[in-house]
Design a protein around this motif. Structure first.
Motif, short mmCIF file in Angstrom:
data_model
loop_
_atom_site.label_atom_id
_atom_site.label_comp_id
_atom_site.label_asym_id
_atom_site.label_seq_id
_atom_site.Cartn_x
_atom_site.Cartn_y
_atom_site.Cartn_z
N SER A 1 0.84 -1.20 0.00
CA SER A 1 0.00 0.00 0.00
C SER A 1 0.88 1.25 0.00
O SER A 1 1.97 1.25 0.57
N LYS B 1 -4.23 5.61 -3.79
CA LYS B 1 -5.54 5.67 -3.15
C LYS B 1 -6.21 7.02 -3.37
O LYS B 1 -7.44 7.10 -3.42
N ASP C 1 0.16 10.98 -1.31
CA ASP C 1 0.15 9.55 -1.64
C ASP C 1 1.44 9.21 -2.36
O ASP C 1 1.81 9.86 -3.35
#
Length: 220
Positions: A114, A175, A181
């Motif tokens: 992630s 995301k 990010d």
């Protein structure tokens, strides 16, 4: 005195003939050695060629002879060599063809982690979503181009980012569309530096741009 002079002349003539004969013999010996060496090298090359030819013939013949005739029983768990793998590959390709991806399916890569959330006072200095003049690289670029507004740079960055977003998204999906990010920051950085490279075509100016950005960030 006359007799001694005559004898001295005769001895000198004999010595000259002996030296001349030795020179001829030495020259003949050198020629013989050269011829012998050349013949020896050619003989070795011929022997090596015959050995190679014989070895190929034996390998080709042994492939057509069943192993049961030779009394050799292969082990069931014997490890194949490189030549055996190559022979298996080419025979399979000749008979039924090999798959395009090889004999084994391609392994899947590790999962993409992630994206991290980028924070800190350095982030807005490096980039923002629009790459406006508030970030250091855009300000330095405007100074080099003698521009007062960053709309030209912003439009160029946006165009490159839209074109490359699909490829980046497939490899490392983000995301949210924010430079905080990690993966969207990578996409924006790629778009900005590519736009900069298209605008700054000379290497000296590119070098000055990179140095000025570093100095301004370091001094801030």
């Amino acid at each position: 005195q006359t007799i001694h002079a005559t004898m001295l002349i005769q001895h000198s003539a004999r010595l000259a003939r002996i030296v001349q004969t030795c020179n001829k013999a030495l020259l003949l010996l050198i020629v013989c050695l050269f011829i012998t060496r050349t013949a020896f090298v050619e003989c070795l090359e011929h022997i090596n060629f015959r050995r190679s030819l014989l070895k190929r013939s034996l390998v080709a013949g042994s492939a057509a002879i069943p192993l049961s005739w030779t009394g050799y029983t292969p082990q069931a768990n014997a490890i194949q060599g490189a030549a055996e793998y190559d022979l298996e590959y080419y025979m399979r390709d000749l008979v039924k063809g090999n798959p395009k991806q090889g004999t084994r399916p391609a392994s899947t890569g590790p999962p993409v982690p992630s994206p991290r959330t980028l924070q800190g006072p350095l982030l807005p200095m490096l980039l923002n979503e629009k790459c406006s003049e508030s970030c250091v690289p855009t300000g330095v670029l405007l100074d080099l181009l003698s521009l007062k507004q960053s709309s030209f740079i912003e439009e160029k960055v946006e165009s490159i980012r839209n074109a490359a977003s699909r490829s980046f998204l497939a490899k490392a999906p983000w995301k949210e569309e924010s430079v905080a990010d990690q993966y969207y920051f990578d996409l924006t950085a790629y778009a900005f530096w590519k736009a900069t490279a298209e605008v700054l075509t000379e290497y000296k100016i590119r070098d000055k741009f990179a140095r000025d950005v570093g100095r301004k960030i370091f001094s801030s």
